[in-house]
Design a protein around this motif. Structure first.
Motif, PDB file in Angstrom:
ATOM      1  N   ASP A  81       0.819  -1.212   0.000  1.00 14.50           N
ATOM      2  CA  ASP A  81       0.000   0.000   0.000  1.00 14.50           C
ATOM      3  C   ASP A  81       0.855   1.266   0.000  1.00 14.50           C
ATOM      4  N   ALA A  82       2.145   1.101   0.337  1.00 14.98           N
ATOM      5  CA  ALA A  82       3.037   2.261   0.323  1.00 14.98           C
ATOM      6  C   ALA A  82       3.303   2.730  -1.106  1.00 14.98           C
ATOM      7  N   LEU A  83       2.993   1.879  -2.089  1.00 16.20           N
ATOM      8  CA  LEU A  83       3.205   2.246  -3.495  1.00 16.20           C
ATOM      9  C   LEU A  83       1.959   2.945  -4.029  1.00 16.20           C
ATOM     10  N   THR A  84       2.177   4.117  -4.634  1.00 19.01           N
ATOM     11  CA  THR A  84       1.064   4.816  -5.276  1.00 19.01           C
ATOM     12  C   THR A  84       1.456   5.101  -6.714  1.00 19.01           C
ATOM     13  N   ILE A  85       0.453   5.218  -7.582  1.00 16.94           N
ATOM     14  CA  ILE A  85       0.720   5.523  -8.995  1.00 16.94           C
ATOM     15  C   ILE A  85       1.574   6.789  -9.112  1.00 16.94           C
ATOM     16  N   GLU A  86       1.157   7.846  -8.384  1.00 19.33           N
ATOM     17  CA  GLU A  86       1.861   9.124  -8.481  1.00 19.33           C
ATOM     18  C   GLU A  86       3.296   8.991  -7.965  1.00 19.33           C
ATOM     19  N   GLY A  87       3.432   8.270  -6.838  1.00 13.21           N
ATOM     20  CA  GLY A  87       4.754   8.101  -6.245  1.00 13.21           C
ATOM     21  C   GLY A  87       5.691   7.337  -7.172  1.00 13.21           C
ATOM     22  N   VAL A  88       5.189   6.224  -7.717  1.00 16.75           N
ATOM     23  CA  VAL A  88       5.996   5.403  -8.620  1.00 16.75           C
ATOM     24  C   VAL A  88       6.344   6.203  -9.878  1.00 16.75           C
ATOM     25  N   GLN A  89       5.355   6.922 -10.400  1.00 22.07           N
ATOM     26  CA  GLN A  89       5.585   7.720 -11.602  1.00 22.07           C
ATOM     27  C   GLN A  89       6.691   8.752 -11.371  1.00 22.07           C
ATOM     28  N   GLY A  90       6.635   9.403 -10.191  1.00 21.69           N
ATOM     29  CA  GLY A  90       7.644  10.411  -9.858  1.00 21.69           C
ATOM     30  C   GLY A  90       9.046   9.822  -9.853  1.00 21.69           C
ATOM     31  N   VAL A  91       9.193   8.656  -9.226  1.00 20.13           N
ATOM     32  CA  VAL A  91      10.506   8.014  -9.143  1.00 20.13           C
ATOM     33  C   VAL A  91      10.986   7.597 -10.535  1.00 20.13           C
ATOM     34  N   LEU A  92      10.067   6.995 -11.318  1.00 19.27           N
ATOM     35  CA  LEU A  92      10.455   6.536 -12.661  1.00 19.27           C
ATOM     36  C   LEU A  92      10.851   7.718 -13.544  1.00 19.27           C
ATOM     37  N   GLU A  93      10.125   8.817 -13.429  1.00 18.65           N
ATOM     38  CA  GLU A  93      10.448   9.992 -14.244  1.00 18.65           C
ATOM     39  C   GLU A  93      11.843  10.519 -13.917  1.00 18.65           C
ATOM     40  N   GLU A  94      12.146  10.505 -12.634  1.00 21.86           N
ATOM     41  CA  GLU A  94      13.463  11.003 -12.225  1.00 21.86           C
ATOM     42  C   GLU A  94      14.569  10.059 -12.701  1.00 21.86           C
ATOM     43  N   LEU A  95      14.299   8.734 -12.583  1.00 22.91           N
ATOM     44  CA  LEU A  95      15.288   7.753 -13.032  1.00 22.91           C
ATOM     45  C   LEU A  95      15.501   7.836 -14.549  1.00 22.91           C
ATOM     46  N   ALA A  96      14.418   8.126 -15.272  1.00 21.42           N
ATOM     47  CA  ALA A  96      14.483   8.146 -16.734  1.00 21.42           C
ATOM     48  C   ALA A  96      15.433   9.234 -17.247  1.00 21.42           C
ATOM     49  N   LYS A  97      15.718  10.222 -16.390  1.00 21.79           N
ATOM     50  CA  LYS A  97      16.647  11.289 -16.808  1.00 21.79           C
ATOM     51  C   LYS A  97      18.081  10.775 -16.878  1.00 21.79           C
ATOM     52  N   ASP A  98      18.388   9.765 -16.064  1.00 20.31           N
ATOM     53  CA  ASP A  98      19.778   9.299 -15.938  1.00 20.31           C
ATOM     54  C   ASP A  98      20.027   7.927 -16.545  1.00 20.31           C
ATOM     55  N   PHE A  99      18.964   7.118 -16.636  1.00 19.07           N
ATOM     56  CA  PHE A  99      19.188   5.713 -17.003  1.00 19.07           C
ATOM     57  C   PHE A  99      18.602   5.384 -18.366  1.00 19.07           C
ATOM     58  N   GLU A 100      19.234   4.396 -19.024  1.00 15.30           N
ATOM     59  CA  GLU A 100      18.722   3.920 -20.318  1.00 15.30           C
ATOM     60  C   GLU A 100      17.705   2.801 -20.109  1.00 15.30           C
ATOM     61  N   TYR A 101      17.954   1.971 -19.120  1.00 12.51           N
ATOM     62  CA  TYR A 101      17.052   0.842 -18.855  1.00 12.51           C
ATOM     63  C   TYR A 101      16.622   0.832 -17.390  1.00 12.51           C
ATOM     64  N   ILE A 102      15.330   0.688 -17.175  1.00 11.54           N
ATOM     65  CA  ILE A 102      14.786   0.578 -15.824  1.00 11.54           C
ATOM     66  C   ILE A 102      14.103  -0.780 -15.727  1.00 11.54           C
ATOM     67  N   ILE A 103      14.664  -1.664 -14.893  1.00 11.32           N
ATOM     68  CA  ILE A 103      14.114  -3.014 -14.749  1.00 11.32           C
ATOM     69  C   ILE A 103      13.258  -3.031 -13.483  1.00 11.32           C
ATOM     70  N   CYS A 104      11.991  -3.379 -13.618  1.00 15.73           N
ATOM     71  CA  CYS A 104      11.100  -3.441 -12.465  1.00 15.73           C
ATOM     72  C   CYS A 104      10.898  -4.897 -12.072  1.00 15.73           C
ATOM     73  N   ASP A 105      11.442  -5.266 -10.918  1.00 15.46           N
ATOM     74  CA  ASP A 105      11.307  -6.639 -10.436  1.00 15.46           C
ATOM     75  C   ASP A 105       9.970  -6.745  -9.694  1.00 15.46           C
ATOM     76  N   SER A 106       9.009  -7.406 -10.327  1.00 16.77           N
ATOM     77  CA  SER A 106       7.639  -7.453  -9.793  1.00 16.77           C
ATOM     78  C   SER A 106       7.499  -8.471  -8.670  1.00 16.77           C
ATOM     79  N   PRO A 107       6.641  -8.186  -7.692  1.00 13.30           N
ATOM     80  CA  PRO A 107       6.287  -9.236  -6.738  1.00 13.30           C
ATOM     81  C   PRO A 107       5.370 -10.261  -7.406  1.00 13.30           C
ATOM     82  N   ALA A 108       5.192 -11.401  -6.748  1.00 15.21           N
ATOM     83  CA  ALA A 108       4.273 -12.414  -7.264  1.00 15.21           C
ATOM     84  C   ALA A 108       2.839 -11.905  -7.101  1.00 15.21           C
ATOM     85  N   GLY A 109       1.913 -12.591  -7.739  1.00  9.46           N
ATOM     86  CA  GLY A 109       0.506 -12.229  -7.600  1.00  9.46           C
ATOM     87  C   GLY A 109       0.048 -11.308  -8.711  1.00  9.46           C
TER      88      GLY A 109
END
Lengths: 277, 241
Positions: A103-131
């Protein structure tokens, strides 16, 4: 890329499966390392909040100070939370929080982090939980590509089929009506001997059911468990079939042609049999 | 499980209520017969309840028994009678058919059959043709994955596979130009002419207008081959294509 800014070309790849224990984290670590080895700046994010494992597989568990949830909650900056891999240049890890839940993950929160990472990185690998619940949906929501990790057994194949349906209906690309998420099948823990005996589904059986392009087949290997316990991504073990098969998969992900290997039953040589190897 | 060889269950049946206002046997029989002749198949062997709660004068046992006999003679099946509980006749225990509790009823309007015109010079007829309005066909190109459900108001055409654990439904026909591994239900609103066509029959369940068959049965008829499913005399037929 799928985020609001079109100034960067970072590619977001989710490693997902639906079912647990099929090798998502092992594959995230191996593929993320493999891409970085090719000189692309890569970050692997552990989305399994509450069941943090990626740091162990990557061997950086003692260096975790801040985590993904801290960054989302603005309790730490991204540069404070990112852990630089000691072995592989251009590779970073963003660990999950062990004390929180999904529940600590929110769409807006995740989007913010990904946007910031996208400035520096070429590949962002998201290791998903099961389910297929919130954690898994958060991991795949912003993805451009998906690596669906599947074991050659019916329940894993069924769950992968389910997650493919979610990728095509509940991702941002699906909601925005954009080009669908690129799908790749990664078959792990493949045992040619058991396939020959009819105890395990074959590559073609799984391909027939899931009907998505095959990225690679990782043979069942003792090297995988050994690598996990040592905290070294198995792709760095170039003596192991699993490591080589992961490298082939990374090459294919980068658009190179690689023939499939390790699909045949290994015939033991006379000496090997004599030595009981 | 039944040890006794039977089960007792509740059931609701719609019946006709014959509400007597004044007892005049000849009139009742005459007018009732007139109604029956208008729509004979509607009344043939129809269950009927005789209601005397609206009678001001009341009715004698002999009269009531004659009434039951006359109504039965018209081809109706008298299954019970009703009476105002405050005005229950003293003879009520002598009646062989069951006394039913009073309840609300709606009057039935039976419109008289179209009357024949008596040799008119000019016949003006308005022909109203009843036609089924075709619903738009839904075409799907992507695979239907496990856990997904697709419904079409008309026909459903899927140019891909339907995975195990997926469900496709249509009011009309279903075509699957790939492997059908999930559940396919055609004619879900009762269209018995609906059919299912698929390139590779590997379904968990196929159903037409509520008549279904499971994979165990399908495997003995057509399996992993092209097939169509249709309804013939209320039973499913699986025919290889």
């Amino acid at each position: 890329m799928s985020l609001s800014g079109d100034t960067t070309l970072a590619k977001i790849i989710v490693v997902t499966s639906g079912k647990g224990g099929v090798g998502k984290t092992t594959s995230s670590a191996a593929i993320g390392t493999g891409i970085a080895l090719k000189g692309h700046k890569t970050v692997i994010i552990d989305f399994d909040v509450g069941l943090r494992n990626l740091d162990l597989i990557m061997g950086c568990e003692r260096r975790v100070v801040y985590d993904f949830v801290n960054v989302i909650n603005k309790e730490a900056t991204l540069s404070q939370a990112l852990i630089k891999d000691k072995r592989t240049k251009d590779l970073f890890i963003l660990p999950a929080s062990q004390t929180r839940d999904k529940d600590a993950l929110t769409i807006e929160g995740v989007q913010g982090v990904l946007e910031e990472l996208a400035k520096d990185f070429e590949y962002i690998i998201c290791d998903s939980p099961a389910g297929i619940e919130k954690g898994a949906q958060m991991a795949l929501y912003f993805a451009d590509a998906a690596i669906v990790v599947t074991n050659p057994e019916v329940s894993s194949v069924r769950d992968s089929d389910r997650i493919l349906g979610i990728l095509q209906s509940k991702s941002k690309r699906a909601e925005d009506g954009k080009e669908p998420i690129e799908e790749h099948l990664l078959l792990t823990r493949y045992h040619p001997g058991r396939v020959a005996l009819g105890e395990m589904l074959s590559v073609s059986d799984v391909e027939d059911i899931l009907a998505i392009p095959l990225l690679g087949v990782i043979p069942e290997s003792e090297a995988v468990l050994k690598a996990s316990n040592q905290g070294t991504p198995v792709i760095l073990d170039t003596d192991s079939e699993a490591g080589l098969a992961y490298m082939d998969a990374v090459d294919r992900l980068m658009g190179e042609e690689r023939p499939l290997r390790f699909l045949e039953v290994q015939k033991k040589g006379f000496i090997k049999r004599l030595l009981g190897g | 499980m039944t040890d006794s060889g039977f089960r007792l269950k509740g059931s609701v049946v719609t019946t006709v209520l014959l509400e007597i206002q004044t007892f005049s046997l000849d009139d009742i029989v005459f007018h009732l017969k007139e109604k029956i002749d208008q729509v004979p198949h509607f009344f043939n062997q129809a269950p009927i309840i005789i209601d005397i709660s609206k009678m001001k004068r009341g009715i004698r046992l002999e009269e009531f028994e004659v009434l039951i006999q006359s109504v039965s003679a018209l081809g109706l099946g008298v299954i019970g009678w009703r009476c105002d509980p405050d005005a229950l006749p003293v003879w009520n225990a002598s009646v062989t058919i069951p006394l039913l509790p009073a309840s609300k009823a709606r009057p039935i309007n039976i419109s008289p059959a179209v009357k024949e015109e008596t040799s008119p010079d000019v016949v003006v007829k308005t022909v109203v043709e009843e036609r089924l309005v075709p619903q738009a066909t839904k075409v799907i190109t992507k695979p239907i994955r496990s856990g997904q459900q697709v419904y079409a108001e008309g026909d459903l055409i899927i140019l891909n596979q339907v995975s195990a654990g997926a469900e496709v439904l249509a009011d009309g026909n279903i075509h699957v130009y790939g492997a059908l591994r999930g559940r396919a239900l055609a004619g879900v609103k009762g269209d018995a002419d609906a059919r299912i066509f698929c390139k590779s029959m590997e379904a968990e369940l196929v159903s037409i207008a509520g008549n279904f068959m499971l994979s165990d049965a399908l495997q003995n008829i057509v399996w992993k081959d092209s097939a169509q499913v249709l309804l013939v005399d209320d039973s499913l037929e699986i025919v290889p294509l």
